[in-house]
Design a protein around this motif. Structure first.
Motif, PDB file in Angstrom:
ATOM      1  N   UNK A   1     100.804  34.846  54.535  1.00  0.00           N
ATOM      2  CA  UNK A   1     101.086  33.661  53.778  1.00  0.00           C
ATOM      3  C   UNK A   1     102.669  32.898  53.999  1.00  0.00           C
ATOM      4  N   UNK A   2     102.581  31.652  54.344  1.00  0.00           N
ATOM      5  CA  UNK A   2     103.960  30.895  54.685  1.00  0.00           C
ATOM      6  C   UNK A   2     104.402  30.703  53.389  1.00  0.00           C
ATOM      7  N   UNK A   3     105.788  31.118  53.429  1.00  0.00           N
ATOM      8  CA  UNK A   3     106.713  31.174  52.163  1.00  0.00           C
ATOM      9  C   UNK A   3     107.716  30.122  52.750  1.00  0.00           C
ATOM     10  N   UNK A   4     108.476  29.315  51.664  1.00  0.00           N
ATOM     11  CA  UNK A   4     109.417  28.582  51.465  1.00  0.00           C
ATOM     12  C   UNK A   4     110.487  29.070  50.115  1.00  0.00           C
ATOM     13  N   UNK A   5     111.605  29.052  50.580  1.00  0.00           N
ATOM     14  CA  UNK A   5     112.558  29.421  49.244  1.00  0.00           C
ATOM     15  C   UNK A   5     113.789  28.420  49.088  1.00  0.00           C
ATOM     16  N   UNK A   6     113.630  27.794  48.046  1.00  0.00           N
ATOM     17  CA  UNK A   6     114.374  26.873  47.500  1.00  0.00           C
ATOM     18  C   UNK A   6     115.428  26.922  46.331  1.00  0.00           C
ATOM     19  N   UNK A   7     116.632  27.110  46.662  1.00  0.00           N
ATOM     20  CA  UNK A   7     117.499  27.567  45.629  1.00  0.00           C
ATOM     21  C   UNK A   7     118.885  26.866  46.081  1.00  0.00           C
ATOM     22  N   UNK A   8     119.701  26.442  45.245  1.00  0.00           N
ATOM     23  CA  UNK A   8     120.890  25.782  45.728  1.00  0.00           C
ATOM     24  C   UNK A   8     121.833  26.868  45.736  1.00  0.00           C
ATOM     25  N   UNK A   9     121.858  28.220  45.598  1.00  0.00           N
ATOM     26  CA  UNK A   9     122.696  29.231  45.868  1.00  0.00           C
ATOM     27  C   UNK A   9     122.255  30.121  47.273  1.00  0.00           C
ATOM     28  N   UNK A  10     122.870  29.753  48.301  1.00  0.00           N
ATOM     29  CA  UNK A  10     122.467  30.267  49.612  1.00  0.00           C
ATOM     30  C   UNK A  10     122.407  31.799  49.492  1.00  0.00           C
ATOM     31  N   UNK A  11     123.149  32.488  48.767  1.00  0.00           N
ATOM     32  CA  UNK A  11     122.964  34.106  48.622  1.00  0.00           C
ATOM     33  C   UNK A  11     121.895  34.402  47.965  1.00  0.00           C
ATOM     34  N   UNK A  12     121.390  33.792  47.128  1.00  0.00           N
ATOM     35  CA  UNK A  12     120.077  33.914  46.481  1.00  0.00           C
ATOM     36  C   UNK A  12     118.988  33.870  47.426  1.00  0.00           C
ATOM     37  N   UNK A  13     119.022  32.649  48.292  1.00  0.00           N
ATOM     38  CA  UNK A  13     118.183  32.221  49.325  1.00  0.00           C
ATOM     39  C   UNK A  13     117.869  33.517  50.290  1.00  0.00           C
ATOM     40  N   UNK A  14     119.011  33.822  50.836  1.00  0.00           N
ATOM     41  CA  UNK A  14     119.248  34.890  51.774  1.00  0.00           C
ATOM     42  C   UNK A  14     118.515  36.314  51.386  1.00  0.00           C
ATOM     43  N   UNK A  15     119.115  36.444  49.949  1.00  0.00           N
ATOM     44  CA  UNK A  15     118.697  37.864  49.517  1.00  0.00           C
ATOM     45  C   UNK A  15     117.084  37.987  49.222  1.00  0.00           C
ATOM     46  N   UNK A  16     116.610  36.986  48.858  1.00  0.00           N
ATOM     47  CA  UNK A  16     114.950  36.974  48.601  1.00  0.00           C
ATOM     48  C   UNK A  16     114.380  36.962  50.036  1.00  0.00           C
ATOM     49  N   UNK A  17     115.116  36.318  50.860  1.00  0.00           N
ATOM     50  CA  UNK A  17     114.519  36.320  52.424  1.00  0.00           C
ATOM     51  C   UNK A  17     114.556  37.614  52.864  1.00  0.00           C
ATOM     52  N   UNK A  18     115.454  38.309  52.750  1.00  0.00           N
ATOM     53  CA  UNK A  18     115.442  39.829  53.227  1.00  0.00           C
ATOM     54  C   UNK A  18     114.531  40.556  52.592  1.00  0.00           C
ATOM     55  N   UNK A  19     114.495  40.294  51.042  1.00  0.00           N
ATOM     56  CA  UNK A  19     113.649  41.131  50.534  1.00  0.00           C
ATOM     57  C   UNK A  19     112.129  41.242  50.994  1.00  0.00           C
ATOM     58  N   UNK A  20     111.779  39.697  51.112  1.00  0.00           N
ATOM     59  CA  UNK A  20     110.073  39.438  51.618  1.00  0.00           C
ATOM     60  C   UNK A  20     109.921  39.957  53.059  1.00  0.00           C
ATOM     61  N   UNK A  21     111.029  39.906  54.079  1.00  0.00           N
ATOM     62  CA  UNK A  21     110.993  40.309  55.282  1.00  0.00           C
ATOM     63  C   UNK A  21     110.884  41.916  55.281  1.00  0.00           C
ATOM     64  N   UNK A  22     111.331  42.672  54.485  1.00  0.00           N
ATOM     65  CA  UNK A  22     111.543  43.991  54.437  1.00  0.00           C
ATOM     66  C   UNK A  22     110.402  44.556  53.826  1.00  0.00           C
TER      67      UNK A  22
END
Length: 228
Positions: free
Chosen positions: A16-37
């Motif tokens: 599934x192709x996922x997009x993350x939208x949040x104005x806090x970059x740390x949250x975006x990066x944290x979620x991205x790492x979690x989904x990736x891992x």
């Protein structure tokens, strides 16, 4: 976020192709790492910290958008959700403001889920997975939607000047209505509504801003403030 052990999850033929939208970059990066891992059945293709970053990304539309309720712009959560849905993307609202009114507004606009940012990351992944499998994770009673009043001719936006009727048709279409439904809302025939949308596409094309595909037209509407 702390790592925990997970049972293997079947990976679909096409993640599934996922997009993350949040104005806090740390949250975006944290979620991205979690989904990736921990979620091989998802591929994070967009990391956005603003609404415009999302809709302008060449990977948009995606299968699922995890979207913050409040962003630093003037586009309402309803318009953002409807635009994503119109482009074919499901939306889960992830927010620090977990109140019933915000939940109702999001679900009525078409979000498939509304969750708090306090939800553990592994549970959020599972929630997203259930949504993409088509499971019913939220129940709500749809409420009537108030239509925006549009009066007068709009200004020339980025070299594209739309008539009042063309702008109205674009607004409805970008909210997810079909051409038939646009005609009904505007109290005109299908062919007339189709003509309005064709003219909108032609004007954008002449301005060097392609809008032949639905996702492109929604992107133009977002760029020019028609989703306010």
């Amino acid at each position: 976020m702390t790592s925990i052990e997970h049972a293997p999850t079947p990976v679909p033929a096409s993640p599934y192709r996922l997009a993350l939208l949040d104005d806090h970059e740390l949250i975006v990066d944290g979620l991205a790492r979690w989904f990736t891992d921990f979620a091989a059945d998802f591929t994070v293709v967009i990391r956005a910290t603003s609404w415009m970053d999302l809709v302008r990304d060449p990977e948009f539309p995606v299968d699922l958008v995890l979207m913050d309720l409040q962003l630093g712009d003037t586009v309402s959560i309803e318009s953002r959700i409807r635009a994503c849905r119109a482009a074919g993307a499901k939306v889960i609202v992830v927010t620090a403001i977990d109140d019933e009114e915000s939940r109702r507004r999001s679900l009525v606009a078409g979000a498939v889920g509304f969750v708090s940012k306090t939800l553990p990351a592994d549970e959020l992944v599972d929630y997203a997975r259930r949504v993409m499998r088509g499971e019913r994770v939220q129940r709500h009673q749809p409420a009537p939607r108030a239509d925006s009043a549009i009066a007068g001719d709009p200004p020339d936006r980025h070299g594209v000047a739309l008539s009042a009727a063309e702008e109205k048709a674009l607004r409805y279409y970008a909210q997810g209505l079909s051409t038939v439904e646009v005609g009904r809302r505007m109290e005109v025939g299908y062919e007339t509504a189709k003509t309005y949308l064709r003219r909108v596409r032609e004007k954008y094309a002449k301005a060097g801003r392609p809008a032949s595909r639905k996702a492109e037209l929604i992107r133009r509407a977002a760029e020019d403030g028609y989703l306010e």
